[in-house]
Structure formats: C-alpha cells, structure tokens
Write a protein that holds these residues in place. Structure first.
Motif, PDB file in Angstrom:
ATOM      1  N   GLU A 103       1.107  -1.173  -0.019  1.00 29.76           N
ATOM      2  CA  GLU A 103      -0.192  -0.125  -0.045  1.00 29.76           C
ATOM      3  C   GLU A 103       0.851   1.242   0.118  1.00 29.76           C
ATOM      4  OE1 GLU A 103      -3.009  -0.162   2.992  1.00 29.76           O
ATOM      5  OE2 GLU A 103      -3.434  -2.196   2.309  1.00 29.76           O
ATOM      6  N   LYS A 104       1.999   1.030   0.450  1.00 35.42           N
ATOM      7  CA  LYS A 104       3.150   2.286   0.308  1.00 35.42           C
ATOM      8  C   LYS A 104       4.044   2.203  -1.206  1.00 35.42           C
ATOM      9  CE  LYS A 104       2.095   4.215   4.160  1.00 35.42           C
ATOM     10  NZ  LYS A 104       1.877   5.681   4.092  1.00 35.42           N
ATOM     11  N   THR A 105       4.551   2.982  -1.321  1.00 41.79           N
ATOM     12  CA  THR A 105       5.296   3.016  -2.555  1.00 41.79           C
ATOM     13  C   THR A 105       6.660   3.856  -2.414  1.00 41.79           C
ATOM     14  OG1 THR A 105       3.265   3.234  -3.953  1.00 41.79           O
ATOM     15  CG2 THR A 105       5.218   3.785  -5.277  1.00 41.79           C
ATOM     16  N   MET A 106       7.744   3.298  -2.833  1.00 42.65           N
ATOM     17  CA  MET A 106       9.105   3.508  -2.744  1.00 42.65           C
ATOM     18  C   MET A 106       9.862   4.210  -4.059  1.00 42.65           C
ATOM     19  SD  MET A 106      12.158   1.907  -0.431  1.00 42.65           S
ATOM     20  CE  MET A 106      11.576   0.228  -0.791  1.00 42.65           C
ATOM     21  N   ALA A 107      10.565   5.096  -3.818  1.00 47.15           N
ATOM     22  CA  ALA A 107      11.535   5.347  -5.103  1.00 47.15           C
ATOM     23  C   ALA A 107      12.732   5.002  -4.619  1.00 47.15           C
ATOM     24  CB  ALA A 107      11.509   6.905  -5.282  1.00 47.15           C
ATOM     25  N   THR A 108      13.487   4.059  -5.406  1.00 52.99           N
ATOM     26  CA  THR A 108      14.749   3.433  -5.102  1.00 52.99           C
ATOM     27  C   THR A 108      15.772   4.040  -6.409  1.00 52.99           C
ATOM     28  OG1 THR A 108      13.780   1.504  -4.291  1.00 52.99           O
ATOM     29  CG2 THR A 108      16.331   1.691  -4.998  1.00 52.99           C
ATOM     30  N   GLU A 109      16.734   4.788  -5.753  1.00 53.92           N
ATOM     31  CA  GLU A 109      17.760   5.380  -6.629  1.00 53.92           C
ATOM     32  C   GLU A 109      18.655   4.211  -7.289  1.00 53.92           C
ATOM     33  OE1 GLU A 109      22.474   6.565  -6.474  1.00 53.92           O
ATOM     34  OE2 GLU A 109      21.344   6.348  -4.711  1.00 53.92           O
TER      35      GLU A 109
END
Length: 147
Positions: free
Chosen positions: A75-81
C-alpha cells in the motif's frame, strides 16, 4: 537548472552512465551494455524519475529512480535510486544537492511515500554527509559477492 530527461537525452545519459558504472564494483563483473543503460533510462523516464542538471547549457549530472511497491507493505510506494551522478568537473558545485532536492517533489508527484538512496563502496562518507543535511537517515548497508 534541473529538468526531466527526454528521449533526446539518452546518448548523454548513456555517456554519463558509463562514467558512473566505471567507478562501481559492478564494472569488474561485466562491461556496461549501452543498450541496457538506455533501456533503464527509458524505464525511469516513463515509470520512475529521471532528472538532469544543466550547467552552462550542457547536461552535467543526473539522478534516476525506480518507483516500486514498498517491500513489506504494497500500500506504500518507494522510489529507489539507481544512479546519482555529477560530472567530476562540476562536483562540489552544488549540482548534486540540487538534484537530490529535486527528486523529492518529483517522487511525490509519482506517488512515492519513501525515497531510498544508496552510495558506492568507498564513497559513502561524502554521500552520507549530503544525505544527512537533506534529512535522510541511514537504513541499511548492502554487500555483494560474485558467484
């Protein structure tokens, strides 16, 4: 000036990716495939965040992140470099910090709740200083073993 990357920027992105990749331990495993780097740039442009920094009218740096479900709660979203690079002649000019500041609204606009940044082995001290100033907190360290 910070701006979104376009398909016309792919040759320059691939060029900078080659410089970045050459400084990683991954370069000892396999040579960088330009087609792969171009494909990753397109994915980040279309489904993530791919920003470029210009200095004196030329692209001098980039930052690219994937947007993905958060590991333990979809339900959460992550931006990964994937890449954060400033050409050596422009390092210590503030461009790196400008790119880092610009990803926050860009990632928020793409629905990210969290940003995960990384650092290359041997370069963490400098990266951690910038991350700390920008409000990032340490999360984990990664280790690699070639099989």
């Amino acid at each position: 000036m910070i701006r979104n990357a376009t398909h016309a920027d792919i040759p320059r992105i691939v060029e900078m990716a080659g410089k970045f990749y050459g400084q990683t331990r991954y370069a000892g495993i396999a040579p960088m495939a330009k087609e792969s780097a171009a494909g990753l740039a397109i994915v980040m442009m279309e489904q993530g965040v791919m920003l470029l920094a210009e200095a004196n009218g030329a692209v001098a740096g980039m930052v690219g992140l994937f947007i993905e479900p958060f590991t333990f709660n979809i339900e959460k979203t992550m931006a990964t470099e994937l890449v954060w690079w400033v050409d050596p002649e422009h390092q210590r000019s503030g461009i790196g910090a400008e790119l880092l500041a610009a990803i926050e609204p860009a990632c928020r606009d793409r629905g990210a709740d969290v940003i995960r940044m990384m650092c290359l082995a041997g370069q963490c001290e400098a990266a951690e200083a910038i991350y700390s100033r920008m409000g990032y907190a340490p999360s984990e360290h990664a280790y690699m073993k070639v099989l």
